[in-house]
Motif scaffolding. Structure first.
Motif, mmCIF file in Angstrom:
data_model
loop_
_atom_site.group_PDB
_atom_site.id
_atom_site.type_symbol
_atom_site.label_atom_id
_atom_site.label_comp_id
_atom_site.label_asym_id
_atom_site.label_seq_id
_atom_site.Cartn_x
_atom_site.Cartn_y
_atom_site.Cartn_z
ATOM 1 N N GLY A 177 0.614 -1.183 -0.057
ATOM 2 C CA GLY A 177 -0.128 0.133 -0.061
ATOM 3 C C GLY A 177 0.808 1.354 -0.022
ATOM 4 N N ALA A 178 0.170 2.440 0.615
ATOM 5 C CA ALA A 178 0.922 3.544 0.641
ATOM 6 C C ALA A 178 0.261 4.449 1.808
ATOM 7 N N THR A 179 1.230 5.046 2.524
ATOM 8 C CA THR A 179 0.833 6.240 3.425
ATOM 9 C C THR A 179 1.799 7.246 3.240
ATOM 10 N N ASP A 180 0.915 8.485 2.997
ATOM 11 C CA ASP A 180 1.624 9.766 2.631
ATOM 12 C C ASP A 180 0.902 10.690 3.787
ATOM 13 N N TYR A 181 1.665 12.049 3.949
ATOM 14 C CA TYR A 181 1.317 12.900 4.678
ATOM 15 C C TYR A 181 1.437 14.214 4.416
ATOM 16 N N ILE A 182 0.516 15.050 4.294
ATOM 17 C CA ILE A 182 0.342 16.342 3.741
ATOM 18 C C ILE A 182 0.370 17.639 4.816
ATOM 19 N N ASP A 183 1.433 18.479 4.882
ATOM 20 C CA ASP A 183 1.391 19.518 5.463
ATOM 21 C C ASP A 183 0.601 20.670 4.950
ATOM 22 N N ALA A 184 -0.717 20.819 5.324
ATOM 23 C CA ALA A 184 -2.047 21.781 4.721
ATOM 24 C C ALA A 184 -2.743 21.897 5.840
ATOM 25 N N ASP A 185 -3.620 22.869 5.560
ATOM 26 C CA ASP A 185 -4.673 23.358 6.316
ATOM 27 C C ASP A 185 -6.010 23.087 5.746
ATOM 28 N N VAL A 186 -7.029 22.810 6.519
ATOM 29 C CA VAL A 186 -8.452 22.524 6.063
ATOM 30 C C VAL A 186 -9.037 23.611 5.229
ATOM 31 N N HIS A 187 -8.483 24.709 5.753
ATOM 32 C CA HIS A 187 -8.974 25.950 4.802
ATOM 33 C C HIS A 187 -8.825 26.282 3.458
ATOM 34 N N ASP A 188 -7.810 25.143 2.971
ATOM 35 C CA ASP A 188 -7.488 24.948 1.712
ATOM 36 C C ASP A 188 -7.499 24.004 1.021
ATOM 37 N N PRO A 189 -8.670 23.484 0.592
ATOM 38 C CA PRO A 189 -9.139 22.104 0.145
ATOM 39 C C PRO A 189 -8.553 21.942 -1.290
ATOM 40 N N ASP A 190 -8.386 22.930 -2.052
ATOM 41 C CA ASP A 190 -7.670 22.745 -3.244
ATOM 42 C C ASP A 190 -6.466 22.157 -3.204
ATOM 43 N N THR A 191 -5.466 22.761 -2.255
ATOM 44 C CA THR A 191 -4.307 22.352 -2.173
ATOM 45 C C THR A 191 -4.145 20.896 -1.547
ATOM 46 N N ILE A 192 -4.911 20.473 -0.548
ATOM 47 C CA ILE A 192 -5.282 19.210 -0.158
ATOM 48 C C ILE A 192 -5.514 18.195 -1.289
ATOM 49 N N LEU A 193 -6.307 18.556 -1.974
ATOM 50 C CA LEU A 193 -6.703 17.539 -2.916
ATOM 51 C C LEU A 193 -5.732 17.550 -3.903
ATOM 52 N N ARG A 194 -5.001 18.406 -4.476
ATOM 53 C CA ARG A 194 -3.909 18.203 -5.531
ATOM 54 C C ARG A 194 -2.906 17.481 -4.825
ATOM 55 N N ILE A 195 -2.697 17.801 -4.004
ATOM 56 C CA ILE A 195 -1.317 16.970 -3.320
ATOM 57 C C ILE A 195 -1.705 15.586 -3.143
ATOM 58 N N ALA A 196 -2.847 15.276 -2.371
ATOM 59 C CA ALA A 196 -3.499 14.164 -2.187
ATOM 60 C C ALA A 196 -3.629 13.149 -3.537
ATOM 61 N N GLY A 197 -3.899 13.710 -4.501
ATOM 62 C CA GLY A 197 -4.032 13.254 -5.874
ATOM 63 C C GLY A 197 -2.713 12.420 -6.469
ATOM 64 N N ARG A 198 -1.856 12.604 -5.702
ATOM 65 C CA ARG A 198 -0.359 12.144 -6.079
ATOM 66 C C ARG A 198 -0.411 10.645 -5.511
ATOM 67 N N THR A 199 -1.145 10.263 -4.574
ATOM 68 C CA THR A 199 -1.345 9.086 -3.968
ATOM 69 C C THR A 199 -2.516 8.392 -4.083
ATOM 70 N N LEU A 200 -3.732 9.007 -4.218
ATOM 71 C CA LEU A 200 -4.991 8.804 -4.304
ATOM 72 C C LEU A 200 -5.362 8.917 -5.543
ATOM 73 N N ASP A 201 -6.165 7.978 -6.164
ATOM 74 C CA ASP A 201 -6.886 8.039 -7.324
ATOM 75 C C ASP A 201 -8.408 8.332 -7.124
ATOM 76 N N PHE A 202 -8.614 9.624 -7.090
ATOM 77 C CA PHE A 202 -9.994 10.068 -6.877
ATOM 78 C C PHE A 202 -11.225 9.602 -7.991
ATOM 79 N N THR A 203 -10.651 8.851 -8.673
ATOM 80 C CA THR A 203 -11.715 8.391 -9.776
ATOM 81 C C THR A 203 -12.211 7.047 -9.270
ATOM 82 N N GLU A 204 -11.575 6.501 -8.167
ATOM 83 C CA GLU A 204 -11.922 5.371 -7.343
ATOM 84 C C GLU A 204 -12.614 5.567 -5.910
#
Length: 271
Positions: free
Chosen positions: A128-155
């Motif tokens: 599997g994979a485990t990643d950690y993002i240094d980001a703030d909930v007030h910035d969902p676009d950044t969260i989604l952009r970086i999380a998309g490197r590990t997660l496949d949001f089409t699934e």
């Protein structure tokens, strides 16, 4: 930003003179990753609302039951956990990867102590994979952009928002953040959420004075919401049984006699 630069930036944000939610929460759960100021504020709040330690425990136990439910019963293999807090026993990735080693988990937080512990402790299975993002909930676009490197949001993905939207004080902004995050999820995804409530039948009215003390003496500031307000986060989703309830009452373990706490919890399916 490199990992070293990120670590340096996180260290510069560390404030050991003011109580911080992640560390106080750790103290209430019996952890050791906290400072004297966190203990002082935590003890004062506990004196105002003794059930607070039950809330901390119930929220953590809810996480475990929800992750197991989604991994075992619904085949979810991706988890986006925002507002992770300090690592504890049975973190999201440990539960999910114990059931399905190929599971992929992304944690999000912006507290420097949380980030330091995460880098040391939140490891993954080889499959599997485990990643950690240094980001703030007030910035969902950044969260989604970086999380998309590990997660496949089409699934299908489980979006974990446990005790985090209560730190977004403006109700409209909190709903907008939730909408932006869930819009990115594929059908078959799930929203897992807990939130402190003002509902008097759950004892929510008793924590308003404690929250006022917290907001004057700790950070980040927090707010509670009614069940109707919390239910709005699930618009467009189908709630799993038993719906939106005190998180301690969401599918408790057989034989358990849970304490009812003023912390709402639910799991819902995006169709």
């Amino acid at each position: 930003m490199s990992e070293n630069q990120s670590a340096t930036a996180a260290a510069q944000r560390l404030d050991t003179g003011t109580a911080h939610n992640a560390r106080v929460w750790n103290y209430w759960q019996g952890g050791k990753d906290n400072y004297e100021v966190d203990q002082q504020v935590g003890n004062h709040v506990a004196g105002m609302i003794p059930v607070i330690r039950d809330i901390a425990r119930a929220d953590r136990e809810f996480l475990g039951r929800a992750v197991r439910c989604l991994a075992e019963e619904h085949g979810v293999r991706q988890f986006l956990d925002i507002g992770t807090g300090l690592p504890a026993l049975d973190n999201t990735h440990e539960i999910a990867q114990r059931i399905a080693p190929e599971s992929r988990i992304v944690y999000v937080d912006n507290d420097p102590i949380v980030l330091a512990h995460a880098r040391a402790l939140l490891t993954s299975t080889p499959e599997g994979a485990t990643d950690y993002i240094d980001a703030d909930v007030h910035d969902p676009d950044t969260i989604l952009r970086i999380a998309g490197r590990t997660l496949d949001f089409t699934e299908p993905t489980a979006l974990m928002l446990l005790g985090i939207l209560n730190f977004v004080l403006d109700g409209d902004e909190a709903r907008a953040i939730a909408r932006r995050l869930v819009e990115a999820l594929a059908p078959g995804s799930f929203l897992v959420l807990t939130h402190p409530t003002t509902e008097p039948e759950l004892g929510g009215d008793l924590q308003l004075e404690a929250m006022a003390f917290w907001n004057a003496n700790a950070k980040p500031p927090v707010t509670a919401r009614s069940s109707e307000e919390v239910a709005q986060y699930f618009d467009g989703f189908t709630l799993l049984e038993p719906g939106l309830v005190s998180c301690s009452l969401w599918r408790p373990e057989p034989g358990a006699e849970p304490t009812v706490v003023p912390q709402l919890g639910a799991v819902a399916l995006k169709r």
